[in-house]
Enzyme design. Structure first.
Site, PDB file in Angstrom:
ATOM      1  CG  HIS A   1      62.000  50.918  25.876  1.00  0.00           C
ATOM      2  ND1 HIS A   1      61.503  49.870  26.594  1.00  0.00           N
ATOM      3  CD2 HIS A   1      61.487  52.042  26.444  1.00  0.00           C
ATOM      4  CE1 HIS A   1      60.707  50.321  27.551  1.00  0.00           C
ATOM      5  NE2 HIS A   1      60.683  51.632  27.486  1.00  0.00           N
TER       6      HIS A   1
ATOM      7  CG  ASN B   1      57.377  49.695  30.549  1.00  0.00           C
ATOM      8  OD1 ASN B   1      57.897  49.487  29.455  1.00  0.00           O
ATOM      9  ND2 ASN B   1      57.515  50.847  31.192  1.00  0.00           N
TER      10      ASN B   1
ATOM     11  CG  HIS C   1      52.489  56.282  17.902  1.00  0.00           C
ATOM     12  ND1 HIS C   1      51.798  56.731  19.003  1.00  0.00           N
ATOM     13  CD2 HIS C   1      52.768  57.372  17.167  1.00  0.00           C
ATOM     14  CE1 HIS C   1      51.667  58.038  18.942  1.00  0.00           C
ATOM     15  NE2 HIS C   1      52.252  58.455  17.831  1.00  0.00           N
TER      16      HIS C   1
HETATM   17 FE1  HDE Z   1      58.055  55.070  26.039  1.00  0.00          FE
HETATM   18  N1  HDE Z   1      59.181  55.783  24.510  1.00  0.00           N
HETATM   19  N2  HDE Z   1      57.760  56.956  26.709  1.00  0.00           N
HETATM   20  N3  HDE Z   1      57.038  54.381  27.682  1.00  0.00           N
HETATM   21  N4  HDE Z   1      58.366  53.217  25.461  1.00  0.00           N
HETATM   22  C1  HDE Z   1      59.794  55.042  23.581  1.00  0.00           C
HETATM   23  O1  HDE Z   1      59.710  55.472  21.280  1.00  0.00           O
HETATM   24  C2  HDE Z   1      58.014  58.079  26.002  1.00  0.00           C
HETATM   25  C3  HDE Z   1      56.452  55.124  28.649  1.00  0.00           C
HETATM   26  C4  HDE Z   1      57.827  52.082  25.980  1.00  0.00           C
HETATM   27  O2  HDE Z   1      59.996  48.274  21.469  1.00  0.00           O
HETATM   28  C5  HDE Z   1      60.366  55.854  22.460  1.00  0.00           C
HETATM   29  O3  HDE Z   1      60.042  54.249  19.419  1.00  0.00           O
HETATM   30  C6  HDE Z   1      57.541  59.226  26.722  1.00  0.00           C
HETATM   31  C7  HDE Z   1      55.549  54.336  29.436  1.00  0.00           C
HETATM   32  C8  HDE Z   1      58.295  50.920  25.272  1.00  0.00           C
HETATM   33  O4  HDE Z   1      60.208  49.915  20.030  1.00  0.00           O
HETATM   34  C9  HDE Z   1      59.945  57.288  22.830  1.00  0.00           C
HETATM   35  C10 HDE Z   1      57.022  58.752  27.887  1.00  0.00           C
HETATM   36  C11 HDE Z   1      55.636  53.076  28.913  1.00  0.00           C
HETATM   37  C12 HDE Z   1      59.131  51.411  24.274  1.00  0.00           C
HETATM   38  C13 HDE Z   1      59.221  57.087  24.136  1.00  0.00           C
HETATM   39  C14 HDE Z   1      57.141  57.326  27.860  1.00  0.00           C
HETATM   40  C15 HDE Z   1      56.571  53.123  27.824  1.00  0.00           C
HETATM   41  C16 HDE Z   1      59.151  52.842  24.414  1.00  0.00           C
HETATM   42  C17 HDE Z   1      61.816  55.596  22.159  1.00  0.00           C
HETATM   43  C18 HDE Z   1      56.435  59.551  29.042  1.00  0.00           C
HETATM   44  C19 HDE Z   1      54.922  51.812  29.385  1.00  0.00           C
HETATM   45  C20 HDE Z   1      59.904  50.608  23.271  1.00  0.00           C
HETATM   46  C21 HDE Z   1      61.839  54.795  20.873  1.00  0.00           C
HETATM   47  C22 HDE Z   1      55.252  60.166  28.725  1.00  0.00           C
HETATM   48  C23 HDE Z   1      53.500  51.877  29.204  1.00  0.00           C
HETATM   49  C24 HDE Z   1      59.114  50.396  22.019  1.00  0.00           C
HETATM   50  C25 HDE Z   1      60.469  54.772  20.428  1.00  0.00           C
HETATM   51  C26 HDE Z   1      59.830  49.456  21.092  1.00  0.00           C
HETATM   52  C27 HDE Z   1      59.859  53.701  23.590  1.00  0.00           C
HETATM   53  C28 HDE Z   1      58.669  58.109  24.796  1.00  0.00           C
HETATM   54  C29 HDE Z   1      56.713  56.507  28.936  1.00  0.00           C
HETATM   55  C30 HDE Z   1      56.908  51.953  27.086  1.00  0.00           C
HETATM   56  C31 HDE Z   1      61.044  58.313  22.888  1.00  0.00           C
HETATM   57  C32 HDE Z   1      57.656  60.654  26.252  1.00  0.00           C
HETATM   58  C33 HDE Z   1      54.668  54.811  30.579  1.00  0.00           C
HETATM   59  C34 HDE Z   1      57.951  49.477  25.556  1.00  0.00           C
HETATM   60  O5  HDE Z   1      59.078  57.811  21.885  1.00  0.00           O
END
Ligand code: HDE
Length: 621
Positions: A15, A89, A280
């Site tokens: 993202h 999402n 978060h």
């Molecule tokens: Fe994320 N995801 N994600 N994700 N995600 C990040 O956090 C992660 C997942 C989503 O505009 C990271 O700050 C894991 C689902 C958005 O700043 C990180 C797993 C959904 C954004 C991270 C998921 C998301 C992130 C990278 C599997 C939809 C952008 C930078 C368990 C519900 C937030 C950050 C923004 C960002 C980890 C799966 C949505 C690495 C480990 C499911 C919208 O922490």
């Protein structure tokens, strides 16, 4: 110079390319029955929000916001009880069921490590190899190959919390809940050929759209919807309600619309706000809690962890964009970049020197208390049997699509797999998706020259009409029309047609072969907004060809523009002079092509054609 040398920080691991805006949220009616969350109680209360949209795979500077990808839709509510983050999402399900697979998924999706190609694209071997060997991805892959993955704008896409969360009310009763954002303008997409061209013509297409609509006062609006399942009904469904690869069909569990979010202020500084914002899923307020969804559990760890490196230490919550707007007290101290100057001698609990303050607010006074779930049995690290059906909802999605949407999905698979080099991976994918639909697999297997497997039995016949974008809201407000005008145009009634369009909230922009002023045969003059060089049909929703006096070079350029718009199924209106651009007979008689002299009826038909968004019937011709 030293400051300059340190102006870059690590981009988000996923993202990275995002854009954000401020706004506000208001609930329509009290949600008291289900949750005690303060910001969901009082319809007269306005809660400030900050929303960041993003693509997932591409790096921060990746070209093109129209990559085929999921879009992030993160909302930070600055409530009186602290910040609540809904980090969602635009696709309601996820690729994997277990968080520990996330690094593998992202390794496979990102550019391949030996040559760092391709950027911001899933059309390569490692992604499809991952899919073939982690078949829980089937359902989300269907969404990613659908029109949902190439939205027309951030203002025209849905948002989903994806996980099943928990609402807890004042009595301590819990319900399972899924969150939805429904765009007031409806959910709309572009076509793939167009998406690729937009990426070249205006890589900032989505952020420009958001920025300009807020600047123009056309504030993007989304309604908040919730699907609620009583705890005792957890096992009444043919899927596990805690499985993040499953949605709850809206026809079975209706989406209750409970409030509205309006984005009404652009950021002042992209780095300070959009880049430094730290979302978060663990930022919750009393009344909203987690469930045992194993993907959510993993996210609760990952999001703090990632900010530590990205924002350089544990004080990221003190950055202006992340700070809660309510009073808060804790014993956190020191660390890189500390902003708060704490006073006093005491920074521990329990204490007697400061009358035992600060202390965690007791639940009775609004403090957070996790829902206490009664659990019996062994806690083991294994996937539940109830998580094993990977294909039924992928088929449900396929069954719910219109013919045009199905065609687009087949084309997307054909494109992506056409880029895959490994014959074995292509074959594995054909075999895998035969479990979803034989029509689908036949369609794309043929395109990549692979024999589809013999029919496999898939007994799912159910569909969910809510999943098709054909059934969305069709609004003309803020649609962009390119008005093609050259010198000496026939100016009778042109202004009244434009006025009629503008009265419906449609934006009209004047296009000609040079900047300056174009003049009509009776003296009407328009300031030209774009030339054929600076704009392109892919940047507009519809075309109105007013025409010009005989001018070969004008008509040559205009013809290319109109033909491309036509091939992308867009509405076209042409007055008599403009009609010569519709040389191909098939074009003249197509639906969504309006011809005649400029009149009220002509404008009304054009408006109707714009409301339809695209005219897919051309695909069948
Ligand atoms: Fe994320 N995801 N994600 N994700 N995600 C990040 O956090 C992660 C997942 C989503 O505009 C990271 O700050 C894991 C689902 C958005 O700043 C990180 C797993 C959904 C954004 C991270 C998921 C998301 C992130 C990278 C599997 C939809 C952008 C930078 C368990 C519900 C937030 C950050 C923004 C960002 C980890 C799966 C949505 C690495 C480990 C499911 C919208 O922490």
């Amino acid at each position: 110079m030293t400051h300059f040398d340190h102006e870059r920080i690590p981009e988000r691991i996923v993202h990275a390319r995002g854009f954000a805006a401020h706004g506000e949220f208001q609930v329509y009616q009290s949600m008291k029955e289900f949750t005690k969350a303060d910001f969901l109680q009082d319809p007269s209360k306005t809660t400030p929000v900050f929303v960041r949209f993003s693509t997932v795979a591409g790096s921060k500077g990746s070209g093109g916001e129209l990559a085929r990808d999921a879009r992030g839709f993160s909302t930070k509510f600055y409530t009186d009880e602290g910040n609540y983050d809904l980090v969602g999402n635009n696709i309601p399900v996820f690729f994997i069921q277990d968080a520990i697979k996330f690094p593998d998924l992202v390794h496979a999706l990102k550019p391949e490590p030996h040559n760092e190609m391709p950027q911001a694209a899933s059309a390569h071997d490692t992604f499809w190899d991952f899919v073939a060997n982690n078949q829980e991805a089937a359902h989300m892959v269907m969404w990613a190959m659908s029109d949902r993955a190439i939205p027309r704008s951030f203002r025209m896409m849905e948002g989903f919390g994806v996980h099943t969360f928990r609402f807890v009310n004042h009595k301590g009763e819990s319900h399972f809940v899924k969150f939805h954002w429904k765009p007031v303008l409806g959910t709309h997409s572009v076509v793939w050929d167009e998406a690729q061209k937009i990426n070249g013509k205006d890589p900032d297409f989505h952020r420009r759209d958001l920025w300009e609509s807020i600047q123009d006062g056309d504030y993007p609006e989304y309604e908040l919807g919730v699907q609620i399942i009583a705890e005792e009904d957890e096992f009444k469904f043919d899927f596990d309600v805690l499985d993040p690869t499953k949605l709850w069909p809206e026809e079975d569990v209706p989406v209750k619309i409970v409030g509205k979010m309006t984005l009404n202020r652009n950021v002042d500084n992209v780095f300070a706000e959009t880049e430094q914002v730290a979302f978060h899923p663990g930022h919750v307020v009393p009344g909203i809690d987690f469930t045992n969804d194993p993907l959510l559990q993993g996210r609760l760890f990952s999001y703090t962890d990632t900010q530590l490196i990205r924002l350089g230490g544990p004080n990221f919550h003190e950055l202006p964009i992340n700070r809660p707007v309510c009073p808060f007290h804790n014993n956190q101290r020191d660390g890189y970049g500390r902003q708060t100057i704490n006073q006093g001698q005491v920074s521990y609990h329990n204490n007697s020197l400061a009358q035992n303050t600060p202390e965690t607010t007791p639940e009775a006074q609004g403090g957070y208390k996790h829902y206490q779930e009664k659990i019996e049995g062994q806690k083991i690290r294994a996937r539940s049997e109830s998580f094993k059906d990977h294909f039924s909802q992928a088929t449900l999605f396929w069954n719910s699509m219109s013919d045009a949407e199905k065609e687009h999905i087949i084309e997307a698979f054909s494109f992506e797999l056409g880029k895959v080099q490994s014959r074995s991976v292509q074959e594995q994918i054909v075999n895998m998706f035969a479990n979803v639909s034989t029509d689908l697999t036949k369609g794309f297997a043929e395109a990549i020259g692979i024999e589809p497997p013999a029919m496999k039995d898939n007994s799912v016949t159910k569909s969910s009409p809510a999943l098709s974008q054909e059934n969305t809201v069709h609004s003309v407000a803020t649609r962009k029309v390119a008005v093609i005008i050259g010198d000496d145009f026939d100016d009778s009634n042109v202004s009244s047609v434009l006025e009629q369009l503008n009265n419906k909230g449609i934006k009209t922009e004047i296009l000609s072969n040079k900047l300056g002023t174009v003049k009509g045969n009776n003296g009407l003059a328009y300031e030209v907004n774009h030339t054929f060089l600076t704009a392109d049909s892919v940047l507009f929703d519809a075309v109105y060809v007013v025409g010009a006096a005989e001018d070969k070079s004008f008509y040559k350029k205009a013809a290319l523009f109109v033909h491309e718009a036509y091939s992308h199924f867009k509405p076209i209106a042409a007055t008599e002079a403009g009609e010569k651009l519709l040389e191909v007979d098939e074009m003249k008689d197509s639906l969504g092509v309006i011809r005649g002299s400029a009149s009220t009826a002509f404008a009304s038909q054009f408006i109707e054609a714009i409301a339809a968004h695209r005219h897919w019937d051309r695909q069948v011709e």
